[in-house]
Design a protein around this motif. Structure first.
Motif, PDB file in Angstrom:
ATOM      1  N   PRO A  27    -177.664  42.558 -14.743  1.00 36.97           N
ATOM      2  CA  PRO A  27    -178.676  43.316 -15.715  1.00 36.97           C
ATOM      3  C   PRO A  27    -179.588  43.264 -15.120  1.00 36.97           C
ATOM      4  O   PRO A  27    -179.730  42.435 -13.720  1.00 36.97           O
ATOM      5  CB  PRO A  27    -179.162  41.871 -16.442  1.00 36.97           C
ATOM      6  N   GLU A  28    -180.302  44.451 -14.968  1.00 34.78           N
ATOM      7  CA  GLU A  28    -181.768  44.824 -13.787  1.00 34.78           C
ATOM      8  C   GLU A  28    -182.038  43.574 -13.530  1.00 34.78           C
ATOM      9  O   GLU A  28    -182.964  43.287 -12.366  1.00 34.78           O
ATOM     10  CB  GLU A  28    -182.250  46.216 -14.755  1.00 34.78           C
ATOM     11  N   ALA A  29    -182.143  42.590 -14.644  1.00 36.20           N
ATOM     12  CA  ALA A  29    -183.406  41.689 -14.628  1.00 36.20           C
ATOM     13  C   ALA A  29    -183.266  40.577 -13.766  1.00 36.20           C
ATOM     14  O   ALA A  29    -184.102  40.000 -12.760  1.00 36.20           O
ATOM     15  CB  ALA A  29    -183.978  41.308 -16.212  1.00 36.20           C
ATOM     16  N   LEU A  30    -181.736  40.486 -14.185  1.00 34.14           N
ATOM     17  CA  LEU A  30    -181.251  39.687 -13.015  1.00 34.14           C
ATOM     18  C   LEU A  30    -181.889  39.491 -11.502  1.00 34.14           C
ATOM     19  O   LEU A  30    -182.288  39.076 -10.605  1.00 34.14           O
ATOM     20  CB  LEU A  30    -180.266  39.647 -13.168  1.00 34.14           C
ATOM     21  N   ILE A  31    -181.731  40.888 -10.862  1.00 40.76           N
ATOM     22  CA  ILE A  31    -181.423  41.381  -9.716  1.00 40.76           C
ATOM     23  C   ILE A  31    -183.965  41.280  -9.423  1.00 40.76           C
ATOM     24  O   ILE A  31    -183.269  41.442  -7.956  1.00 40.76           O
ATOM     25  CB  ILE A  31    -180.938  42.698  -9.674  1.00 40.76           C
ATOM     26  N   PHE A  32    -183.971  41.799 -10.522  1.00 42.92           N
ATOM     27  CA  PHE A  32    -185.080  41.822 -10.033  1.00 42.92           C
ATOM     28  C   PHE A  32    -186.202  40.631  -9.949  1.00 42.92           C
ATOM     29  O   PHE A  32    -186.597  39.961  -8.916  1.00 42.92           O
ATOM     30  CB  PHE A  32    -185.393  41.918 -11.530  1.00 42.92           C
ATOM     31  N   ARG A  33    -185.682  39.682 -10.638  1.00 44.74           N
ATOM     32  CA  ARG A  33    -185.278  38.412 -10.156  1.00 44.74           C
ATOM     33  C   ARG A  33    -185.074  38.028  -8.555  1.00 44.74           C
ATOM     34  O   ARG A  33    -186.083  36.766  -8.014  1.00 44.74           O
ATOM     35  CB  ARG A  33    -184.587  36.620 -11.140  1.00 44.74           C
ATOM     36  N   VAL A  34    -184.282  38.091  -8.075  1.00 41.88           N
ATOM     37  CA  VAL A  34    -183.418  37.582  -7.201  1.00 41.88           C
ATOM     38  C   VAL A  34    -184.428  38.137  -6.129  1.00 41.88           C
ATOM     39  O   VAL A  34    -184.831  38.442  -4.912  1.00 41.88           O
ATOM     40  CB  VAL A  34    -182.688  38.265  -6.563  1.00 41.88           C
ATOM     41  N   LEU A  35    -184.966  39.556  -6.132  1.00 46.34           N
ATOM     42  CA  LEU A  35    -185.900  40.462  -4.900  1.00 46.34           C
ATOM     43  C   LEU A  35    -187.234  39.916  -5.131  1.00 46.34           C
ATOM     44  O   LEU A  35    -187.932  39.754  -4.141  1.00 46.34           O
ATOM     45  CB  LEU A  35    -185.513  42.132  -5.513  1.00 46.34           C
ATOM     46  N   GLN A  36    -187.886  39.325  -6.106  1.00 45.64           N
ATOM     47  CA  GLN A  36    -188.800  38.863  -6.642  1.00 45.64           C
ATOM     48  C   GLN A  36    -189.125  37.522  -5.810  1.00 45.64           C
ATOM     49  O   GLN A  36    -189.886  37.240  -5.026  1.00 45.64           O
ATOM     50  CB  GLN A  36    -189.289  38.128  -7.901  1.00 45.64           C
ATOM     51  N   ILE A  37    -188.024  36.507  -5.528  1.00 42.70           N
ATOM     52  CA  ILE A  37    -188.449  35.696  -4.346  1.00 42.70           C
ATOM     53  C   ILE A  37    -187.705  36.271  -2.878  1.00 42.70           C
ATOM     54  O   ILE A  37    -188.813  35.678  -2.695  1.00 42.70           O
ATOM     55  CB  ILE A  37    -186.719  34.593  -4.747  1.00 42.70           C
ATOM     56  N   ALA A  38    -186.942  36.998  -2.900  1.00 43.87           N
ATOM     57  CA  ALA A  38    -186.601  37.202  -1.978  1.00 43.87           C
ATOM     58  C   ALA A  38    -186.850  38.449  -1.141  1.00 43.87           C
ATOM     59  O   ALA A  38    -186.771  38.406  -0.087  1.00 43.87           O
ATOM     60  CB  ALA A  38    -184.943  37.319  -1.420  1.00 43.87           C
ATOM     61  N   THR A  39    -187.691  38.821  -1.420  1.00 43.23           N
ATOM     62  CA  THR A  39    -188.306  40.019  -0.365  1.00 43.23           C
ATOM     63  C   THR A  39    -190.392  40.307  -1.314  1.00 43.23           C
ATOM     64  O   THR A  39    -189.841  40.133  -1.877  1.00 43.23           O
ATOM     65  CB  THR A  39    -187.598  41.767  -1.289  1.00 43.23           C
ATOM     66  N   LYS A  40    -190.657  41.346  -0.233  1.00 43.82           N
ATOM     67  CA  LYS A  40    -191.787  41.924  -0.688  1.00 43.82           C
ATOM     68  C   LYS A  40    -191.803  43.287  -0.415  1.00 43.82           C
ATOM     69  O   LYS A  40    -190.663  43.797   0.126  1.00 43.82           O
ATOM     70  CB  LYS A  40    -193.488  41.735   0.183  1.00 43.82           C
ATOM     71  N   SER A  41    -193.271  43.788  -0.689  1.00 43.30           N
ATOM     72  CA  SER A  41    -193.324  45.693  -0.569  1.00 43.30           C
ATOM     73  C   SER A  41    -192.209  45.771   0.234  1.00 43.30           C
ATOM     74  O   SER A  41    -192.797  45.658   1.156  1.00 43.30           O
ATOM     75  CB  SER A  41    -193.716  46.041  -1.095  1.00 43.30           C
ATOM     76  N   GLY A  42    -191.678  47.088   0.135  1.00 44.51           N
ATOM     77  CA  GLY A  42    -191.334  48.253   1.188  1.00 44.51           C
ATOM     78  C   GLY A  42    -190.085  47.182   2.445  1.00 44.51           C
ATOM     79  O   GLY A  42    -189.174  47.417   3.123  1.00 44.51           O
ATOM     80  N   ASP A  43    -189.734  45.521   1.300  1.00 45.08           N
ATOM     81  CA  ASP A  43    -188.396  44.911   2.917  1.00 45.08           C
ATOM     82  C   ASP A  43    -187.484  45.818   2.128  1.00 45.08           C
ATOM     83  O   ASP A  43    -187.353  46.688   1.158  1.00 45.08           O
ATOM     84  CB  ASP A  43    -188.415  44.050   2.168  1.00 45.08           C
ATOM     85  N   LEU A  44    -186.271  45.791   3.157  1.00 43.64           N
ATOM     86  CA  LEU A  44    -185.267  46.551   2.894  1.00 43.64           C
ATOM     87  C   LEU A  44    -184.118  45.243   2.322  1.00 43.64           C
ATOM     88  O   LEU A  44    -182.962  44.191   2.407  1.00 43.64           O
ATOM     89  CB  LEU A  44    -184.528  46.699   4.560  1.00 43.64           C
ATOM     90  N   VAL A  45    -183.269  45.980   1.363  1.00 48.00           N
ATOM     91  CA  VAL A  45    -182.348  45.472   0.225  1.00 48.00           C
ATOM     92  C   VAL A  45    -180.749  46.168   0.673  1.00 48.00           C
ATOM     93  O   VAL A  45    -180.670  47.051   0.659  1.00 48.00           O
ATOM     94  CB  VAL A  45    -182.897  45.522  -1.283  1.00 48.00           C
ATOM     95  N   LEU A  46    -179.454  44.931   1.039  1.00 51.97           N
ATOM     96  CA  LEU A  46    -178.847  46.137   1.353  1.00 51.97           C
ATOM     97  C   LEU A  46    -177.361  45.445   0.504  1.00 51.97           C
ATOM     98  O   LEU A  46    -177.623  43.840  -0.130  1.00 51.97           O
ATOM     99  CB  LEU A  46    -177.982  45.665   2.733  1.00 51.97           C
ATOM    100  N   ASP A  47    -176.768  45.912  -0.975  1.00 53.07           N
ATOM    101  CA  ASP A  47    -175.894  45.392  -1.565  1.00 53.07           C
ATOM    102  C   ASP A  47    -173.922  46.020  -1.585  1.00 53.07           C
ATOM    103  O   ASP A  47    -174.688  47.744  -0.769  1.00 53.07           O
ATOM    104  CB  ASP A  47    -176.356  46.347  -2.796  1.00 53.07           C
TER     105      ASP A  47
END
Ligand SMILES: C[S@@+](CC[C@H](N)C(=O)[O-])C[C@H]1O[C@@H](n2cnc3c(N)ncnc32)[C@H](O)[C@@H]1O
Length: 569
Positions: free
Chosen positions: A320-340
């Motif tokens: 679900p998108e909300a699950l990843i939303f929560r992960v990225l809220q905790i682990a990143t800020k605007s402009g940070d790089l995310v890898l999957d």
């Protein structure tokens, strides 16, 4: 035992075998890359990357440009629960999976920034082995948490013993001393649902005090004063019943914080609101149980993907998108790089995109093209109204580039010699050899021999031609005393050490031993395994010592069961 250094470790069949990966170049397929027609905001991000191919080779390809640059890795690998290995010994299946994961985790670790974190979803089949494996790759002290995600909202009535309602979400720091994780907003998830022009997230509250006995003019007379609305009219803090209320701020605070004020025109006329920015909120630490009502369940994600791609073309295991939303809220800020690197239907990229994070995704399957590309196009065009679109206040914009892994640089000719692949033109050969030799490909417009560099004064020149003595003399003079040049060519007429500022090497000879050539598939592909002997408990069956993708004929070494026998020796 004496004299042997002992350590606590997980052992498995084939643990000592390690692939020698070719650092491939990436080739853009411009027809599949996609960009918004126009800018939506000045924060739009266009350089996101989608790679179709095996993630082990893809992560190796990314290493040169992205080592230490990824703030958050989220992966949702195959859980190893299927019947793909039904004819194989159970130990082989688990061993193969562990080898596959170990090789990928090592590369992912290199890509993470020092303050970055890794998040992995997994179920009970491998969760505990994976935890121990992560301890080995990342160091046990870097383990942060095992979050329980409530993946289903009801029991499975046909379960034999327990109906499993949760998955694990392992959270691991590259370096626990400096890892950066945010707290969550005290109120509900998704609360900071607006983004200011400087990229900061915020939410607004009415400036008129409400809800306590102290919200009247009488209680705080100095907080009853007129404010000027955008149309020039005066606005007083009036309660809905028409009586005098008061503002939350006095005149001084209002003057100093006026940049936080937003005016909204409703039925009752203009009303001032003030912004509360995410970083100034007190927040609460994330907890280790995430309920389906907060972050969605498998049912939520199936509905999301159905809304995006329709009934007939469902992808079976989205998150679900909300699950990843929560992960990225905790682990990143605007402009940070995310890898999957196990992108599936592309949920991570879709969510990262809507949240203003940069992203890289890798997917092996055909759904890279059939699911991820259309999904991301909808996100970019502002046509995906589902998932976290509203919570992130997403309106569209940005883009991504679609890449494939280049074929292997070398191929066998009719006489079984390694030669440069016919699929490589001169530019690609230069790019590939630069990467292999540790140079960044950066052709210079004025000096044809400056095709890449490893430092300010060290360059590389790659050519498929043979170089004469005169040509080398001319190059050496141009390079001069202050610079050095590695020349990689088909052949040359000179003593290799005749020029103090040149190192001259023949290709492909000089790269032959650098890695394994001509191997495209490092994935868990049963078709590539040697034939299995039927029956359980055959640790030395033909496939035992072979990793996925190896050809027939490999010898198997006798091994103990996982944690059995002399495990951990
Ligand atoms: C569980 S799914 C990920 C689902 C994803 N989180 C989503 O929300 O859609 C795992 C994905 O990993 C992909 N995969 C498996 N092995 C891979 C490999 N070696 N390289 C790249 N992708 C791989 C599979 O094709 C599958 O799409």
């Amino acid at each position: 035992m004496s004299g042997r250094k002992q350590r606590l470790e997980l052992t498995w069949i084939g643990k000592d075998e390690r692939p020698r990966l070719e650092p491939r170049i990436l080739l853009e397929d411009e027809e599949k890359s996609y960009h918004a027609k126009a800018r939506v905001t000045d924060r739009d991000i266009f350089d996101n990357i989608l790679i179709q191919g095996d993630n082990l080779l893809a992560l190796k390809a990314l290493e040169q440009g992205y080592a230490g640059k990824v703030k958050c890795v989220f992966i949702d690998p195959p859980y190893n629960t299927g019947s793909a290995f039904e004819h194989y010994d159970d130990g082989i299946e688990h061993s193969l999976w562990l080898s596959l994961m170990r090789d990928r985790l090592e590369l992912l670790r290199r890509l993470l920034s020092d303050d970055g974190s890794l998040w992995i979803t997994i179920d009970d089949n491998e969760a505990h082995y994976l935890k121990v494996l992560c301890d080995e790759v990342f160091g046990r002290k870097n383990f942060i948490a095992n979050v329980v995600w409530e993946k289903s909202d009801s029991p499975k009535m046909d379960s034999q013993f327990f109906s499993s309602r949760h998955d694990h979400l392992l959270v691991i720091a590259k370096n626990i001393e400096v890892v950066q994780l945010s707290r969550l907003a005290v109120e509900t998830q998704g609360h900071y649902n607006k983004i200011a022009s400087d990229g900061r997230r915020y939410y607004t509250k009415p400036l008129r005090a409400m809800g306590s006995g102290e919200d009247t003019r009488e209680a705080r007379p100095s907080m009853y004063f007129p404010l000027t609305a955008p149309d020039g009219s005066e606005v007083f803090p009036k309660k809905p019943d028409g009586t005098d209320g008061r503002w939350r701020w006095g005149p001084k605070k209002y003057a100093s914080d006026i940049s936080r004020i937003e005016w909204v025109k409703g039925k009752g006329g203009w009303a001032p609101y003030f912004r509360i920015y995410e970083e100034t909120g007190t927040g609460r630490p994330p907890e280790t149980i995430w309920s389906h009502s907060e972050v969605g369940s498998n049912r939520t994600s199936k509905a999301e993907i159905k809304a995006l791609v329709g009934e007939n073309d469902l992808f079976t295991t989205p998150k679900p998108e909300a699950l990843i939303f929560r992960v990225l809220q905790i682990a990143t800020k605007s402009g940070d790089l995310v890898l999957d690197s196990f992108a599936g239907s592309g949920t991570t990229g879709a969510v990262a995109h809507k949240m203003g994070r940069r992203w890289i995704m890798v997917e092996l399957g055909a759904h890279c093209e059939t699911h991820i590309v259309p999904r991301l196009r909808k996100v970019i065009d502002g046509e995906d109204k589902g998932g976290i679109t509203e919570a992130a206040d997403w309106k569209g914009g940005g883009g991504f580039r679609y890449f494939r892994l280049a074929p292997s640089l070398l191929e066998k000719d009719a006489w079984d010699n390694w030669v440069i692949s016919k699929e490589y033109d001169a530019t690609k050969v230069a790019q590939a050899v630069c990467k292999l030799m540790g140079f960044v490909y950066q052709p210079d417009e004025t000096h044809y021999w400056m095709q890449g560099r490893s430092s300010e004064s060290d360059f590389i020149y790659v050519t498929t031609q043979s170089l004469t003595h005169e040509q080398l003399v001319a190059i050496s003079e141009e390079v001069g005393d202050e610079r050095t040049l590695l020349v990689c060519c088909k052949a040359f007429r000179a003593e290799p050490d005749a020029f103090p500022n040149l190192t001259i090497r023949k290709i492909p000879q000089t790269v032959l031993r650098k890695c394994e050539w001509g191997r495209d598939d490092y994935s868990l592909n049963v078709a590539n395994l040697p034939e299995a002997r039927r029956g359980a408990g055959e640790p030395d069956s033909p496939g035992a010592a072979n990793k996925a993708g190896q050809k027939k004929g490999g010898k198997s070494a006798p091994q103990d069961d996982l944690f059995g026998g002399e495990g951990g020796k």
